[in-house]
Design a protein around this motif. Structure first.
Motif, PDB file in Angstrom:
ATOM      1  N   GLU A 112     150.935  72.598 -54.932  1.00 43.07           N
ATOM      2  CA  GLU A 112     151.319  73.500 -53.855  1.00 43.07           C
ATOM      3  C   GLU A 112     152.132  75.060 -54.332  1.00 43.07           C
ATOM      4  OE1 GLU A 112     153.397  72.431 -50.422  1.00 43.07           O
ATOM      5  OE2 GLU A 112     152.435  70.427 -50.200  1.00 43.07           O
ATOM      6  N   VAL A 113     151.642  76.176 -54.028  1.00 43.47           N
ATOM      7  CA  VAL A 113     152.247  77.392 -54.430  1.00 43.47           C
ATOM      8  C   VAL A 113     152.246  78.439 -53.180  1.00 43.47           C
ATOM      9  CG1 VAL A 113     150.053  78.116 -55.230  1.00 43.47           C
ATOM     10  CG2 VAL A 113     151.950  79.271 -55.861  1.00 43.47           C
ATOM     11  N   ARG A 114     153.385  78.886 -53.226  1.00 43.74           N
ATOM     12  CA  ARG A 114     153.892  79.642 -52.210  1.00 43.74           C
ATOM     13  C   ARG A 114     154.257  81.096 -52.833  1.00 43.74           C
ATOM     14  NH1 ARG A 114     156.068  79.021 -46.885  1.00 43.74           N
ATOM     15  NH2 ARG A 114     157.262  81.020 -46.091  1.00 43.74           N
TER      16      ARG A 114
ATOM     17  N   ARG B  76     154.356  85.146 -52.486  1.00 38.36           N
ATOM     18  CA  ARG B  76     155.111  86.058 -51.908  1.00 38.36           C
ATOM     19  C   ARG B  76     154.281  86.894 -50.902  1.00 38.36           C
ATOM     20  NH1 ARG B  76     158.040  85.713 -56.559  1.00 38.36           N
ATOM     21  NH2 ARG B  76     156.735  87.312 -57.529  1.00 38.36           N
TER      22      ARG B  76
ATOM     23  N   ARG C  19     148.973  86.620 -54.464  1.00 39.33           N
ATOM     24  CA  ARG C  19     147.861  85.628 -54.675  1.00 39.33           C
ATOM     25  C   ARG C  19     146.679  86.126 -55.275  1.00 39.33           C
ATOM     26  NH1 ARG C  19     146.667  85.394 -49.076  1.00 39.33           N
ATOM     27  NH2 ARG C  19     144.972  86.892 -49.551  1.00 39.33           N
TER      28      ARG C  19
ATOM     29  N   PRO D 160     144.859  77.471 -47.587  1.00 39.24           N
ATOM     30  CA  PRO D 160     146.023  77.655 -47.115  1.00 39.24           C
ATOM     31  C   PRO D 160     146.525  76.072 -46.550  1.00 39.24           C
ATOM     32  CG  PRO D 160     144.980  79.351 -46.178  1.00 39.24           C
ATOM     33  CD  PRO D 160     143.759  78.549 -46.979  1.00 39.24           C
TER      34      PRO D 160
ATOM     35  N   GLN E 251     149.543  74.595 -40.893  1.00 41.48           N
ATOM     36  CA  GLN E 251     151.025  74.758 -40.590  1.00 41.48           C
ATOM     37  C   GLN E 251     151.461  73.544 -39.708  1.00 41.48           C
ATOM     38  OE1 GLN E 251     151.192  78.489 -38.674  1.00 41.48           O
ATOM     39  NE2 GLN E 251     152.046  79.445 -40.495  1.00 41.48           N
TER      40      GLN E 251
ATOM     41  N   SER F 283     156.898  74.318 -40.471  1.00 44.62           N
ATOM     42  CA  SER F 283     156.884  75.590 -41.063  1.00 44.62           C
ATOM     43  C   SER F 283     156.536  76.719 -40.254  1.00 44.62           C
ATOM     44  CB  SER F 283     155.631  75.485 -42.097  1.00 44.62           C
ATOM     45  OG  SER F 283     154.539  75.076 -41.256  1.00 44.62           O
TER      46      SER F 283
END
Length: 198
Positions: free
Chosen positions: A143-145, A147, A152, A189, A192, A196
């Motif tokens: 997983e990568v979030r 900013r 992205r 994505p 959710q 979250s």
């Protein structure tokens, strides 16, 4: 018992997707008789036997043990796998195919790739098991979030360049005895959750 069994036969998929049969499959993580299952699910033993016969006919449950009780023989059945996946191949000619998708950045294309992975890998696993061999695979799940959308996009470009560089370094079209592998890299994505969203 297998960890996962891929169902590619349409009739077997129909049998497994029936709500009562699906429930019976989940109850058969450990061997049980029709009488025991009838008590658990609140259904007549004859109806449970009918459903179990259908599941057994499609290779979704198997005989684990026979017990003699006086003049009767009790059959204990067990599920053939801990969980099941229905292969898109069970849909026949209308199954999703990434070769039919045009927009390679669409969610539909990603789903088609996933379907192809299930179809291809399940066939390879089946053949490897038949030959008594293990199938060498690699999976990366992370997983990568990000900013921002800009981050992205930058990540996407760097990842594409890194993959292209590695493929260029290790791909050898003319290697004697070499074997082609499929490499699929996807990003989507995360769904959710309640946590979250807050």
């Amino acid at each position: 018992m297998l960890d996962i069994q891929v169902i590619d036969d349409p009739a077997a998929a129909t049998a497994a997707l029936d709500p009562m049969r699906s429930r019976l499959l989940s109850e058969l993580a450990a061997p049980a008789s029709a009488a025991t299952l009838a008590t658990r699910v609140g259904m007549a033993r004859q109806k449970v036997t009918y459903h179990l016969n259908a599941l057994e006919a499609h290779g979704l449950v198997r005989l684990a043990e026979k017990r003699k009780w006086g003049g009767l023989t009790e059959r204990l059945l067990v599920a053939t796998a801990a969980s099941y996946v229905v292969s898109p191949g069970a849909m026949g000619p209308v199954a999703v195919d990434p070769n039919r998708e045009v927009d390679r950045l669409s969610a539909s294309y990603l789903i088609a790739l996933g379907a192809r992975v299930i179809r291809e890998v399940s066939d390879l696993v089946r053949r490897a098991n038949k030959a008594g061999k293990r199938l060498a695979t690699l999976a990366v799940d992370s997983e990568v979030r990000f900013r921002s959308a800009a981050d992205r996009a930058a990540f996407t470009n760097e990842l594409a360049e890194a993959v292209a560089r590695l493929v260029s370094k290790y791909h050898d079209e003319s290697a004697p005895g070499g074997r082609a592998h499929r490499l699929v890299v996807v990003a989507h994505p995360l769904p959710q959750t309640k946590e979250s969203r807050s």
